[in-house]
Every structure is written in structure tokens, then in C-alpha cells.
Design an enzyme around this catalytic site. Structure first.
Site, PDB file in Angstrom:
ATOM      1  N   LYS A 177       0.933  -1.266   0.160  1.00  0.00           N
ATOM      2  CA  LYS A 177      -0.163  -0.005  -0.108  1.00  0.00           C
ATOM      3  C   LYS A 177       0.832   1.227  -0.023  1.00  0.00           C
ATOM      4  O   LYS A 177       1.645   1.379   1.021  1.00  0.00           O
ATOM      5  CB  LYS A 177      -0.963   0.048   1.233  1.00  0.00           C
ATOM      6  N   GLU A 251      10.208  -0.120  10.572  1.00  0.00           N
ATOM      7  CA  GLU A 251      11.123   0.862  10.456  1.00  0.00           C
ATOM      8  C   GLU A 251      10.511   2.241  10.792  1.00  0.00           C
ATOM      9  O   GLU A 251       9.453   2.819  10.103  1.00  0.00           O
ATOM     10  CB  GLU A 251      11.558   0.958   9.205  1.00  0.00           C
ATOM     11  N   CYS A 286      13.826   9.769   8.710  1.00  0.00           N
ATOM     12  CA  CYS A 286      13.829   9.034   9.975  1.00  0.00           C
ATOM     13  C   CYS A 286      15.219   9.194  10.384  1.00  0.00           C
ATOM     14  O   CYS A 286      15.519   8.816  11.699  1.00  0.00           O
ATOM     15  CB  CYS A 286      13.315   7.771   9.683  1.00  0.00           C
ATOM     16  N   GLU A 388      10.195  13.893  17.241  1.00  0.00           N
ATOM     17  CA  GLU A 388      10.498  13.792  16.084  1.00  0.00           C
ATOM     18  C   GLU A 388       9.734  14.864  15.293  1.00  0.00           C
ATOM     19  O   GLU A 388       8.605  14.813  15.290  1.00  0.00           O
ATOM     20  CB  GLU A 388      10.325  12.541  15.367  1.00  0.00           C
TER      21      GLU A 388
HETATM   22  P1  NAI Z   1       2.004   7.290   9.200  1.00  0.00           P
HETATM   23  O1  NAI Z   1       2.725   6.349   9.993  1.00  0.00           O
HETATM   24  O2  NAI Z   1       0.472   7.673   9.509  1.00  0.00           O
HETATM   25  O3  NAI Z   1       2.077   6.690   7.494  1.00  0.00           O
HETATM   26  C1  NAI Z   1       2.776   5.855   7.081  1.00  0.00           C
HETATM   27  C2  NAI Z   1       2.043   4.622   6.313  1.00  0.00           C
HETATM   28  O4  NAI Z   1       1.122   4.141   7.180  1.00  0.00           O
HETATM   29  C3  NAI Z   1       0.996   5.370   5.213  1.00  0.00           C
HETATM   30  O5  NAI Z   1       0.921   4.688   4.042  1.00  0.00           O
HETATM   31  C4  NAI Z   1      -0.318   5.467   5.749  1.00  0.00           C
HETATM   32  O6  NAI Z   1      -1.304   5.378   4.971  1.00  0.00           O
HETATM   33  C5  NAI Z   1      -0.229   4.204   6.690  1.00  0.00           C
HETATM   34  N1  NAI Z   1      -1.103   4.186   7.894  1.00  0.00           N
HETATM   35  C6  NAI Z   1      -1.623   5.180   8.545  1.00  0.00           C
HETATM   36  N2  NAI Z   1      -2.497   4.703   9.504  1.00  0.00           N
HETATM   37  C7  NAI Z   1      -2.665   3.261   9.486  1.00  0.00           C
HETATM   38  C8  NAI Z   1      -3.383   2.257  10.032  1.00  0.00           C
HETATM   39  N3  NAI Z   1      -4.030   2.586  11.264  1.00  0.00           N
HETATM   40  N4  NAI Z   1      -3.293   1.201   9.647  1.00  0.00           N
HETATM   41  C9  NAI Z   1      -2.161   1.015   8.635  1.00  0.00           C
HETATM   42  N5  NAI Z   1      -1.756   1.728   7.947  1.00  0.00           N
HETATM   43  C10 NAI Z   1      -1.759   3.011   8.212  1.00  0.00           C
HETATM   44  O7  NAI Z   1       2.818   8.586   9.144  1.00  0.00           O
HETATM   45  P2  NAI Z   1       2.120  10.017   8.498  1.00  0.00           P
HETATM   46  O8  NAI Z   1       1.069  10.658   9.348  1.00  0.00           O
HETATM   47  O9  NAI Z   1       2.338  10.319   6.935  1.00  0.00           O
HETATM   48  O10 NAI Z   1       3.671  10.953   9.201  1.00  0.00           O
HETATM   49  C11 NAI Z   1       3.532  11.352  10.500  1.00  0.00           C
HETATM   50  C12 NAI Z   1       4.900  11.263  11.122  1.00  0.00           C
HETATM   51  O11 NAI Z   1       5.254  10.131  11.221  1.00  0.00           O
HETATM   52  C13 NAI Z   1       5.886  11.968  10.524  1.00  0.00           C
HETATM   53  O12 NAI Z   1       5.759  13.477  11.086  1.00  0.00           O
HETATM   54  C14 NAI Z   1       7.150  11.390  11.178  1.00  0.00           C
HETATM   55  O13 NAI Z   1       7.312  11.753  12.305  1.00  0.00           O
HETATM   56  C15 NAI Z   1       6.680   9.888  11.043  1.00  0.00           C
HETATM   57  N6  NAI Z   1       6.989   9.155   9.723  1.00  0.00           N
HETATM   58  C16 NAI Z   1       8.200   8.394   9.563  1.00  0.00           C
HETATM   59  C17 NAI Z   1       8.708   7.914   8.564  1.00  0.00           C
HETATM   60  C18 NAI Z   1      10.034   7.199   8.481  1.00  0.00           C
HETATM   61  O14 NAI Z   1      10.664   7.065   7.584  1.00  0.00           O
HETATM   62  N7  NAI Z   1      10.115   6.140   9.598  1.00  0.00           N
HETATM   63  C19 NAI Z   1       7.979   8.067   7.488  1.00  0.00           C
HETATM   64  C20 NAI Z   1       6.755   9.002   7.482  1.00  0.00           C
HETATM   65  C21 NAI Z   1       6.481   9.441   8.533  1.00  0.00           C
END
Ligand code: NAI
Ligand code: MG
Length: 492
Positions: A177, A251, A286, A388
Site C-alpha cells: 500500500k 522501520e 527518519c 521527532e
Molecule cells: P503514518 O505512519 O501515518 O503513515 C505511513 C503509512 O502508514 C502510510 O501509508 C499510511 O497510509 C499508513 N497508515 C496510517 N494509518 C494506518 C493504519 N491505521 N493502519 C495501517 N496503515 C496505516 O505517517 P504520517 O502521518 O504520514 O506522518 C506522521 C509522522 O510519522 C511524521 O511526522 C514522522 O514523524 C513519522 N514518519 C516516519 C517515517 C519514517 O521513515 N520512519 C516516514 C513517514 C512519517
């Protein structure tokens, strides 16, 4: 000026498709806040079709000779390479990451990732166990089945590729996804993959986290979950895995320290700090070295040089070849970053060294542009030094006692990356060993390269995916087979 909106489709079972609901998600270009594309808003029913297709494909893909699977990954790498400039433009348009500093390097890395794993198919080896002359006991590395993968928007193609390539090399199939903010470049890569793999081996879904990600995480026919994103959602994914005792790779976030010793060449190290903080990715990484521990002796001169160099970086249109720094991904993240900056500006114990809130008029106000900002603070305990931010906000903290600075570096529930800067290599190595992080770099602040067993300590994650060992640990399961060779012949 009205812009033509291109309606994209998901890829399920080798075919382009809308969501069963026909609902869509609009994709906004963060550099000008215009809607320029849409993707299907996939839901539980779409997930179910995709997983069933990947399960069917698994039966034959897992039997394809590893050598052949490797060859296919190499062909995919060549095909992506031919289209890399177009894909870089898609990345820059949907993420706001500058084409020069981020989008082109990202797609080049994707080509490397497919090549790296394409060359590893013959390494899916097992062991023999010495149990004596009369027993043959050996292990096989078998694929797990259908992998459910969820990726974020910050480096969408790189993070997608480092799940797709090892999963397919090891004989799994995958339902991925994409993130709702940046689904287009990874869709393009998935489209290229379809030319070389059978239908269902890679299905690419688009949709929101709760509507599409969650049903994927909970689907009963998924045998492995692999997630990159926020620590909060990572916990939800781990909970879903616990329901069915699934292996899971996570991750997650980071708040990584950069420790600068007083013996460094300041001009040279300043460039390293800019790299480690990922300022030219708006620090939406990250692994951003977002806590800068600067030795007291050099604090003022170093920070002066750092802000001078940051000031020279060009912020602007991500598609422009002169641009160093693009935009934040969306309004939600932009507002979040601005809140942290306001908090810093209003904090009495803090001094702003450079940057501040984004301009409210002029060309930069047309998109989610932010400017590199540094705060000086004595404390490591403060919100901006703990959470973060995922934006270009660096907290600089002076130090003079080595033990104390290592303690502060480790004072975090995260443990993803760390950076140590010193000309004294013994000190550098000792610090690297003392820091609680999955990846410590000494005198460099580079991005991951295929082969790093990259991943987090503490709440930054679990599991490794980016290397040979990562592929073996995360995308295969060991089966042990023991054969008694001491069987008597049949009595006549
Ligand atoms: P997120 O963790 O919500 O999104 C990442 C992925 O998870 C997206 O594909 C999203 O659709 C999916 N997702 C969201 N809720 C879900 C659920 N309940 N079940 C399954 N999948 C789900 O991150 P978001 O809102 O885009 O960013 C928020 C914060 O997360 C950022 O400010 C940052 O601190 C952190 N982040 C860390 C990343 C990394 O590379 N480790 C990448 C992106 C965000
Ligand atoms: Mg967007």
C-alpha cells in the site's frame, strides 16, 4: 490557471483498476498546492482481491528458480534506469523533494537496490547440521508467502524498492500500500515491474491508512508484515501481527544525535552536519541528525559557519535544477513543523540562531516551504529536543564532558541513527560503540546503501531489510529437515 488532473489506477493481478467503491483521493502538489492527479481510494474489498491474487501467484513464483528471479530483478533495474529522469520528476512533483538533491539520487538508489538483490538470489542458502554419519540434517530458506507492505511518503520509491526487491528475490509475493500523499512514483515503478513478473507477484494498492492499510495488516492470508512510517502506526501494525503471530519488520521514527568533538575541521564538518540533518530533504527523514551536540569550545564559531552555509542553500521549485531545498509534504506536516518552530520562538530558555517561521507572502508562501531553523538550548529534555519533528528544525546543545554527552545522546526512546565527528578515531569508535542506535556513522552523514543491515534500536523499530542478512531474516523462514540414513533394508 486550471491544471489537467490525471486519474491513476491501482495495479491488481497485472491489471489497472479503480477501487470497487469508485472513490478517489486527490493528489496535491506541495510546491503550489494544486491538485494534479487522483488515485483510487482502495478499501477492504480491494485488499481482499489483491491478497487472493498474490496468494495464487505465490504458488508458482515461489517455485521459479532463484536464478531466474534474480535475472528478473536485474531486468527491472535496467528498465527503471531507462525511465529514471521521468520518475525523478514524478517524485519531485508529488513529494516536493528537490530533483537535484533528492529525487534523482533516490531513483538512482532504487536502480542499485534492484541490482543488489538481483545478484543475491543464489545466496538463499541453508546449512547442514553435523549430527553424525547416519543423519542428514539440513535447513532450507523458504519464502513466507504473501507479504503485506505499507510505505510512507518521504522517500516513497526507495522505501518501496527495499521491500519489493528482497521479498521477490526470496520467492514471496507482495501486496503493497502506497502512502496517500505520494503514490505516483511507486505506481510507476510497479508498472515497470509488471512487464517482467507474472500477475499478482506485486500488487500495488492506493488508499488511506485506516481504510486500506489496516485491512491489509489484518488480512488472514498475509504471512508477513513490513511497515515503514510513524511509531504510532508501527504499534498498530505490530498489534495486527500479534493476532496471528506473524513476523513483522518495522522501520519507525528517530531523533538522532550528532556529536561534534572540538578537534574537527569546522568548515568540512559543517557540510557533514547539513547532510546528516537531511536539510536538503527538508529533514523529512527518519535518520535526520536532529540533535546537534556541539563541544563548548567550538560552539559559537561552528554554529556561525553552519548558519552561513544554510543561508546559501536555495529554497524553491523542486523541479528547478538550481533548487537545493523543496517543500514539506502536506498541510498537516507543514502546520506541525510550524507549531514546533513557534514553540521554540516562544521558549524563554531558547535562542533562535537562524531561520524561523516561513514567509507569509512571496513565492515561498505558495507552497509548503519552510526554512532551515536552528535553536540553541542547554537542555536535552525539552519537547523540541525529544520529539521527532520531521522538518528542518535543528536543536543545538553545547557539551564539554564526554560521558555526559553520550548519556544525553542515549536519552531517547528512539535509536535509529547517530553521527560522531572527530579526528581522533579511537574516540570516534568508542563513542560509536556506546551509542544506542542501529546505525552510527563516524565522520560522514550519508544515506543508506544496499548492504547496510539498516534498522532501529528501541522504539525506532524491529528487524532489518536492506542487506543480504536482512533479506534472509525478514523475507524467509528456515525449515529444518532431518533424515535418518541408518534404515535397515527390507526383509525378504
Ligand atoms: P503514518 O505512519 O501515518 O503513515 C505511513 C503509512 O502508514 C502510510 O501509508 C499510511 O497510509 C499508513 N497508515 C496510517 N494509518 C494506518 C493504519 N491505521 N493502519 C495501517 N496503515 C496505516 O505517517 P504520517 O502521518 O504520514 O506522518 C506522521 C509522522 O510519522 C511524521 O511526522 C514522522 O514523524 C513519522 N514518519 C516516519 C517515517 C519514517 O521513515 N520512519 C516516514 C513517514 C512519517
Ligand atoms: Mg501531496
Amino acid at each position: 490557471m486550471s491544471q489537467k488532473i490525471i486519474n491513476h489506477q491501482m495495479i491488481i493481478d497485472g491489471k489497472y483498476t479503480n477501487s470497487i467503491t469508485e472513490k478517489t483521493i486527490e493528489i496535491e502538489c506541495p510546491a503550489n498546492k494544486r491538485i494534479f492527479a487522483s488515485v483510487p481510494r482502495g478499501n477492504e474489498a480491494d485488499v481482499d482481491i489483491a491478497v487472493k491474487s498474490s496468494l495464487k501467484a505465490f504458488r508458482s513464483w515461489s517455485k521459479v528458480m532463484p536464478k531466474e528471479r534474480g535475472k528478473i530483478l536485474l531486468q527491472i533495474a535496467d528498465a527503471i534506469e531507462i525511465e529514471k529522469e521521468d520518475i525523478a520528476k514524478i517524485i519531485a512533483t508529488e513529494t516536493g523533494n528537490a530533483i537535484k538533491t533528492q529525487a534523482r539520487p533516490e531513483i538512482n538508489l532504487v536502480v542499485d537496490i534492484f541490482r543488489y538483490f538481483g545478484g543475491l538470489s543464489s545466496e538463499l542458502k541453508g546449512e547442514t547440521i553435523p549430527l553424525g554419519e547416519h543423519v542428514l540434517s539440513y535447513t532450507r530458506r523458504e519464502p513466507l508467502g504473501v507479504v503485506g507492505a505499507i510505505i510512507p511518503w518521504n522517500a516513497p520509491v526507495m522505501l518501496g524498492a527495499c521491500k519489493i526487491a528482497p521479498a521477490l528475490c526470496a520467492g514471496n509475493t507482495i501486496v503493497m500500500k502506497a502512502a496517500e500523499d505520494a503514490p505516483l512514483a511507486i505506481l510507476k515503478v510497479a508498472e515497470i515491474c509488471q512487464k517482467f513478473i507474472p500477475p499478482g507477484v506485486l500488487n500495488l494498492l492506493t488508499g488511506t491508512g485506516p481504510e486500506c492499510g489496516e485491512p491489509l495488516a489484518y488480512h488472514p492470508e498475509i504471512n508477513k508484515l513490513s511497515f515503514t512510517g510513524s511509531t504510532g502506526v508501527g504499534k498498530l501494525v505490530m498489534r495486527a501481527a500479534a493476532e496471528r503471530i506473524l513476523p513483522v519488520s518495522l522501520e519507525l521514527g528517530g531523533k538522532s544525535p550528532s556529536i561534534v568533538y572540538p578537534d574537527v575541521n569546522e568548515d568540512w564538518t559543517v557540510d557533514g552536519i547539513i547532510g546528516a540533518m537531511r536539510f536538503t530533504r527538508q529533514s523529512q527523514s527518519c535518520t535526520a541528525g536532529s540533535r546537534l551536540f556541539l563541544h563548548k569550545k567550538i560552539f559559537d564559531s561552528f554554529i556561525g559557519k553552519l548558519s552561513e552555509k544554510l543561508d546559501k542553500l536555495i529554497i524553491g521549485n523542486p523541479l528547478d535544477d538550481d533548487t537545493d531545498i523543496g517543500t514539506i509534504i502536506n498541510n498537516k506536516q507543514f502546520t506541525k513543523v510550524c507549531d514546533y518552530i513557534s514553540d521554540g520562538l516562544n521558549n524563554k530558555n531558547t535562542e533562535v540562531i537562524c531561520g524561523g517561521l516561513p514567509p507569509e507572502d512571496g513565492p515561498l508562501s505558495e507552497g509548503y516551504f519552510t526554512i532551515p531553523t536552528i535553536f540553541r538550548n542547554k537542555s536535552n529534555e525539552w519537547r523540541l529536543a525529544k520529539e521527532e519533528i520531521f522538518g528542518p528544525v535543528l536543536v543545538a546543545i553545547p557539551w564539554d564532558d564526554e560521558e555526559e554527552v553520550i548519556r544525553m545522546a542515549n536519552q531517547s526512546h528512539y535509536g535509529l541513527a547517530a553521527y560522531v565527528w572527530t579526528r581522533d578515531i579511537t574516540r570516534g569508535i568508542n563513542a560509536a560503540h556506546a551509542i544506542e542506535s542501529g546505525w552510527v556513522q563516524v565522520n560522514q552523514g550519508l544515506a543508506q546503501a544496499p548492504g547496510h543491515s539498516y534498522g532501529g534500536f528501541k522504539q525506532s523499530g524491529i528487524g532489518r531489510e536492506f542487506s543480504l542478512e536482512g533479506m534472509l531474516d525478514s523475507f524467509t523462514q528456515r525449515k529444518n529437515i532431518s533424515i535418518n540414513l541408518n534404515t535397515p533394508s527390507k526383509e525378504i
